[in-house]
Write an enzyme that holds these catalytic residues in place. Sequence first.
Site, PDB file in Angstrom:
ATOM      1  N   TYR A  74     -14.313 -11.355 148.549  1.00  0.00           N
ATOM      2  CA  TYR A  74     -14.836 -10.999 147.514  1.00  0.00           C
ATOM      3  C   TYR A  74     -14.682  -9.665 146.748  1.00  0.00           C
ATOM      4  O   TYR A  74     -14.395  -8.456 147.721  1.00  0.00           O
ATOM      5  CB  TYR A  74     -16.596 -10.706 148.235  1.00  0.00           C
ATOM      6  CG  TYR A  74     -17.566 -10.386 147.461  1.00  0.00           C
ATOM      7  CD1 TYR A  74     -17.767  -8.962 146.821  1.00  0.00           C
ATOM      8  CD2 TYR A  74     -18.621 -11.348 147.063  1.00  0.00           C
ATOM      9  CE1 TYR A  74     -18.714  -8.831 145.148  1.00  0.00           C
ATOM     10  CE2 TYR A  74     -19.682 -10.995 146.305  1.00  0.00           C
ATOM     11  CZ  TYR A  74     -19.416  -9.601 145.397  1.00  0.00           C
ATOM     12  OH  TYR A  74     -21.089  -9.325 144.968  1.00  0.00           O
ATOM     13  N   THR A  75     -14.062  -9.757 145.991  1.00  0.00           N
ATOM     14  CA  THR A  75     -13.253  -8.395 145.232  1.00  0.00           C
ATOM     15  C   THR A  75     -14.031  -8.143 143.479  1.00  0.00           C
ATOM     16  O   THR A  75     -13.262  -7.366 143.621  1.00  0.00           O
ATOM     17  CB  THR A  75     -11.856  -9.263 144.655  1.00  0.00           C
ATOM     18  OG1 THR A  75     -11.974 -10.170 143.858  1.00  0.00           O
ATOM     19  CG2 THR A  75     -10.639  -9.690 146.468  1.00  0.00           C
TER      20      THR A  75
ATOM     21  N   LEU B 281     -15.953 -19.386 151.842  1.00  0.00           N
ATOM     22  CA  LEU B 281     -16.121 -18.363 152.996  1.00  0.00           C
ATOM     23  C   LEU B 281     -17.530 -17.881 153.124  1.00  0.00           C
ATOM     24  O   LEU B 281     -17.593 -16.907 153.817  1.00  0.00           O
ATOM     25  CB  LEU B 281     -15.230 -17.150 152.217  1.00  0.00           C
ATOM     26  CG  LEU B 281     -13.864 -17.132 152.883  1.00  0.00           C
ATOM     27  CD1 LEU B 281     -12.853 -18.469 152.578  1.00  0.00           C
ATOM     28  CD2 LEU B 281     -13.003 -16.501 152.237  1.00  0.00           C
TER      29      LEU B 281
ATOM     30  N   THR C 125      -6.574  -3.466 152.137  1.00  0.00           N
ATOM     31  CA  THR C 125      -7.098  -2.961 150.485  1.00  0.00           C
ATOM     32  C   THR C 125      -7.575  -1.534 151.031  1.00  0.00           C
ATOM     33  O   THR C 125      -7.381  -0.878 152.134  1.00  0.00           O
ATOM     34  CB  THR C 125      -8.682  -2.622 149.534  1.00  0.00           C
ATOM     35  OG1 THR C 125      -8.692  -2.430 148.890  1.00  0.00           O
ATOM     36  CG2 THR C 125      -9.759  -2.623 150.348  1.00  0.00           C
ATOM     37  N   ASP C 126      -6.702  -0.629 150.373  1.00  0.00           N
ATOM     38  CA  ASP C 126      -6.671   0.301 150.089  1.00  0.00           C
ATOM     39  C   ASP C 126      -7.659   1.359 149.694  1.00  0.00           C
ATOM     40  O   ASP C 126      -8.735   2.744 150.506  1.00  0.00           O
ATOM     41  CB  ASP C 126      -6.280   1.900 149.006  1.00  0.00           C
ATOM     42  CG  ASP C 126      -6.999   1.549 147.419  1.00  0.00           C
ATOM     43  OD1 ASP C 126      -7.362   1.908 146.616  1.00  0.00           O
ATOM     44  OD2 ASP C 126      -5.811  -0.525 147.128  1.00  0.00           O
TER      45      ASP C 126
ATOM     46  N   GLY D 270      -6.338 -17.832 143.338  1.00  0.00           N
ATOM     47  CA  GLY D 270      -6.271 -15.971 143.340  1.00  0.00           C
ATOM     48  C   GLY D 270      -4.782 -15.438 143.358  1.00  0.00           C
ATOM     49  O   GLY D 270      -3.706 -16.480 144.123  1.00  0.00           O
ATOM     50  N   GLN D 271      -4.844 -14.070 142.819  1.00  0.00           N
ATOM     51  CA  GLN D 271      -2.912 -13.777 142.422  1.00  0.00           C
ATOM     52  C   GLN D 271      -1.850 -13.913 143.858  1.00  0.00           C
ATOM     53  O   GLN D 271      -1.224 -15.001 143.828  1.00  0.00           O
ATOM     54  CB  GLN D 271      -3.374 -12.343 142.046  1.00  0.00           C
ATOM     55  CG  GLN D 271      -3.954 -12.321 141.203  1.00  0.00           C
ATOM     56  CD  GLN D 271      -3.709 -10.686 140.323  1.00  0.00           C
ATOM     57  OE1 GLN D 271      -3.026 -10.777 139.498  1.00  0.00           O
ATOM     58  NE2 GLN D 271      -4.849  -9.832 140.806  1.00  0.00           N
TER      59      GLN D 271
ATOM     60  N   TYR E 200     -17.862  -2.322 148.764  1.00  0.00           N
ATOM     61  CA  TYR E 200     -16.520  -3.046 148.751  1.00  0.00           C
ATOM     62  C   TYR E 200     -15.574  -2.694 150.455  1.00  0.00           C
ATOM     63  O   TYR E 200     -15.096  -3.627 150.734  1.00  0.00           O
ATOM     64  CB  TYR E 200     -15.892  -3.498 147.572  1.00  0.00           C
ATOM     65  CG  TYR E 200     -14.311  -3.979 148.154  1.00  0.00           C
ATOM     66  CD1 TYR E 200     -14.080  -5.418 147.978  1.00  0.00           C
ATOM     67  CD2 TYR E 200     -12.977  -3.194 147.295  1.00  0.00           C
ATOM     68  CE1 TYR E 200     -13.015  -6.599 148.169  1.00  0.00           C
ATOM     69  CE2 TYR E 200     -11.789  -3.617 147.646  1.00  0.00           C
ATOM     70  CZ  TYR E 200     -12.132  -4.937 148.074  1.00  0.00           C
ATOM     71  OH  TYR E 200     -10.310  -5.890 147.973  1.00  0.00           O
TER      72      TYR E 200
END
Length: 306
Positions: free
Chosen positions: A73-74, A49, A113-114, A23-24, A137
Site C-alpha cells: 500500500y504505497t 493482500l 522503505t526509508d 508495480g514497478q 505509511y
Amino acid sequence: MCWRSKAQRKGPRVHILVFGYNGQVATDLRALAAEDLKITALDRDAADLTDPAACTAAIAAHAPDAVINAAAYTAVDRAEEDEATAQIVNADAPVAMAQACAALDIPFVTISTDYVFSGAGHVAWTPQDQPDPQGAYGRTKLAGEQGVAHVGGRWAVLRTSWVFSAHGTNFVKTMLQLGAERDALKVVSDQIGGPTGAAEIAAACVVIARKLSQDADVAGIYHFSGAPATSWADFARAIFAGAGLDCAVTDIPSSAYPTPAKRPLNSWIECSATTATFGIPQPQWQNSLTAILTQLSQQQNGTSSS
C-alpha cells in the site's frame, strides 16, 4: 536447505513467486524470467493482500523455491485516512507470507522503505538505526518489518527509496510530462535521498533470495538505494538534461508544497552491509536514469532494445 536438485525439478531451475504484478519492481522482476529462473507474479485477483490468508494459500498452491513481496500500500497520503487497510497490506499480509515461507523453509524477501525513519539529521541511516516513522505509511511498513523479523526463518527486509522506472507512476515520468508542457517548474530541494531504479531493486531481491537459500544466517534488514545522494530538485534537473528538455527548475522548501503525510527530509540510507553480505554494488542512479530514458524513448518511437 538449497534450491532443489536438477533431478528433483521439473522445468526451470528456480521458481520464485512474486506478490505484485504491475508495480514497478514486480514488472522488472517479471522481466528477469529466464531458462533457469521461473517468475510467477500474482496480481490482485490471484492474491489480494487485504486477505492475508489468500497470500498463505497462494504460496501453498504454487510451492515455489522462494517468495518476493513486491506489493504494498504505497499511497502515502491516502494512508493517513486509511491506516487500517495499509496495516493489513503492509504488515499483516507480509507476516502471513513470512509464516508460510518459514514453514516451508524457503527464502522470503520483502521490500520496505526509508519512511520508517524520522528523516531528521544529515547522516545516512543504517539498518541498525532506531526507526521513528512520522506517518501512517511508515508505521505500517515498520510493523511489517517487525512482524517478519519475529517470524524468523530465511527472511530479508530490503529498504529502498525514491523508486523509478520506465513503467508505472513515478517522479521521472511525471517530470518528463511536466517538462514537456512547461518552461519552468518549482521542485522541493530540502528532501535528500537516493533515487533507485526498479530494475536494480528487482535484481537485488533475486540475489538476496538465492543467498538466503544457501545461508539462513544472512537473514536480516538491509538497505539498497541509488548513489550519490541528491535532492528532488537536482534529480529533476538531471531528468531534463538527460531528456533534452529545456525546463528551468526553481528550488522550493517542503513547506511550500504541503501534503497530508509528512515527507522525510533525510531519506539517505547507508548500503554497505548489502554489498558486503550479498556482493551487490550500490547502483549509480545516473546510470539507471540513462537506461530508463533510453527505454522510454524507444517505447515512444515504437522500437525496443530486445
